[in-house]
Design a protein around this motif. Structure first.
Motif, PDB file in Angstrom:
ATOM      1  N   LYS A   1       0.813  -1.207   0.000  1.00 45.89           N
ATOM      2  CA  LYS A   1       0.000   0.000   0.000  1.00 45.89           C
ATOM      3  C   LYS A   1       0.853   1.266   0.000  1.00 45.89           C
ATOM      4  O   LYS A   1       0.377   2.350  -0.350  1.00 45.89           O
ATOM      5  CB  LYS A   1      -0.926   0.009   1.209  1.00 45.89           C
ATOM      6  CG  LYS A   1      -1.976  -1.085   1.178  1.00 45.89           C
ATOM      7  CD  LYS A   1      -2.869  -1.011   2.398  1.00 45.89           C
ATOM      8  CE  LYS A   1      -3.935  -2.104   2.375  1.00 45.89           C
ATOM      9  NZ  LYS A   1      -4.803  -2.038   3.589  1.00 45.89           N
TER      10      LYS A   1
ATOM     11  N   THR B   1       3.252   1.746  -1.896  1.00 39.98           N
ATOM     12  CA  THR B   1       3.821   1.980  -3.223  1.00 39.98           C
ATOM     13  C   THR B   1       3.233   3.253  -3.791  1.00 39.98           C
ATOM     14  O   THR B   1       2.006   3.434  -3.798  1.00 39.98           O
ATOM     15  CB  THR B   1       3.508   0.795  -4.155  1.00 39.98           C
ATOM     16  OG1 THR B   1       3.972  -0.406  -3.530  1.00 39.98           O
ATOM     17  CG2 THR B   1       4.170   0.976  -5.499  1.00 39.98           C
TER      18      THR B   1
ATOM     19  N   GLY C   1       1.548   5.891  -6.253  1.00 38.92           N
ATOM     20  CA  GLY C   1       0.756   5.782  -7.459  1.00 38.92           C
ATOM     21  C   GLY C   1       1.065   6.903  -8.444  1.00 38.92           C
ATOM     22  O   GLY C   1       1.985   7.706  -8.249  1.00 38.92           O
TER      23      GLY C   1
END
Length: 257
Positions: free
Chosen positions: A179, A181, A183
């Motif tokens: 989570k 990571t 975006g």
């Protein structure tokens, strides 16, 4: 007497009314050359002879300029200088000069003059430390710390940029939790006006209104033209005065009998 050659045209020779410049080779009185006589305005290119004049006799001065018997000249002064008569004076008896004490041969030490007369090699000696050295707090070589010469933080020299490659730590990163990571929204898009030509920009601003007047102005009923007495004549006006008190003393005027 008739001329041999016939006249041509209506022109006939006549006497000129004034001097003509073409008849003279010099400019004539047009240029004023300096004169050769006298002292004033003499030609500087010509030699000037000596001149003499008879001056007037001046009146005799009322006061004599010579000092006269004002100064007292000593009797021993002549026109050739001071006379050669010997002069004597009484002075105190001078002191008897002391005899000069010349140094003897034993006062000299020739063996000590080798460094001044002859060449001598340098000589060194070991002596004890003086007592004054105990109060001298001179720092030693270990008391100084020179700035570093290598690395990015140099003081005396210029440092080149340095780079380093470090490994990525896996503790607390997205390797443990996906989570974390980033975006697409986590990256900031670079404005193209930075690396490309910037186009003209326009903006829409609010409509500006002219400032209104909010002060109160008098209307037609606020004016009284009938009270104006500056621009037209004023009729006489009367008023009833105050009644004076009976206790005020009347005006007494001296009337002749």
């Amino acid at each position: 007497m008739a001329s041999v050659e016939p006249w041509v045209g209506t022109w006939r020779p006549h006497k000129p009314r004034g001097p003509i410049a073409a008849l003279y080779g010099s400019p004539g009185p047009k240029y004023a050359l300096p004169g050769l006589t006298g002292v004033f305005k003499h030609d500087p290119t010509k030699y000037k002879a000596p001149m003499f004049s008879c001056g007037k006799r001046y009146d005799k001065s009322s006061s004599d300029c010579s000092p006269g018997p004002r100064y007292l000249i000593p009797s021993n002064i002549t026109r050739a200088g001071r006379d050669g008569t010997p002069a004597f004076s009484l002075h105190s008896r001078p002191k008897q000069p002391e005899l000069f004490q010349a140094p003897g041969p034993g006062h000299y030490s020739p063996e000590c003059s080798r460094k001044s007369v002859f060449r001598s090699p340098p000589a060194y000696s070991l002596s004890g430390r003086s007592k004054d050295m105990t109060t001298n707090q001179t720092p030693g070589p270990a008391s100084y710390s020179l700035p570093p010469v290598l690395g990015p933080k140099t003081v005396a020299t210029s440092a080149a940029p340095t780079y380093s490659l470090c490994g990525r730590s896996k503790t607390g990163s997205f390797h443990e939790d996906l989570k974390k990571t980033p975006g697409p929204a986590a990256y900031k898009v670079v404005d193209p006006c930075i690396y490309r030509q910037k186009p003209p920009q326009y903006s829409m601003t609010g409509r500006n209104f002219a400032p209104g007047e909010t002060t109160k102005k008098p209307g037609p009923g606020a004016h009284y033209p009938e009270h104006v007495t500056l621009t037209k004549g004023k009729a006489p006006s009367f008023s009833f005065g105050l009644r004076h008190s009976e206790y005020i003393s009347p005006l007494i005027v001296n009337v002749a009998d």
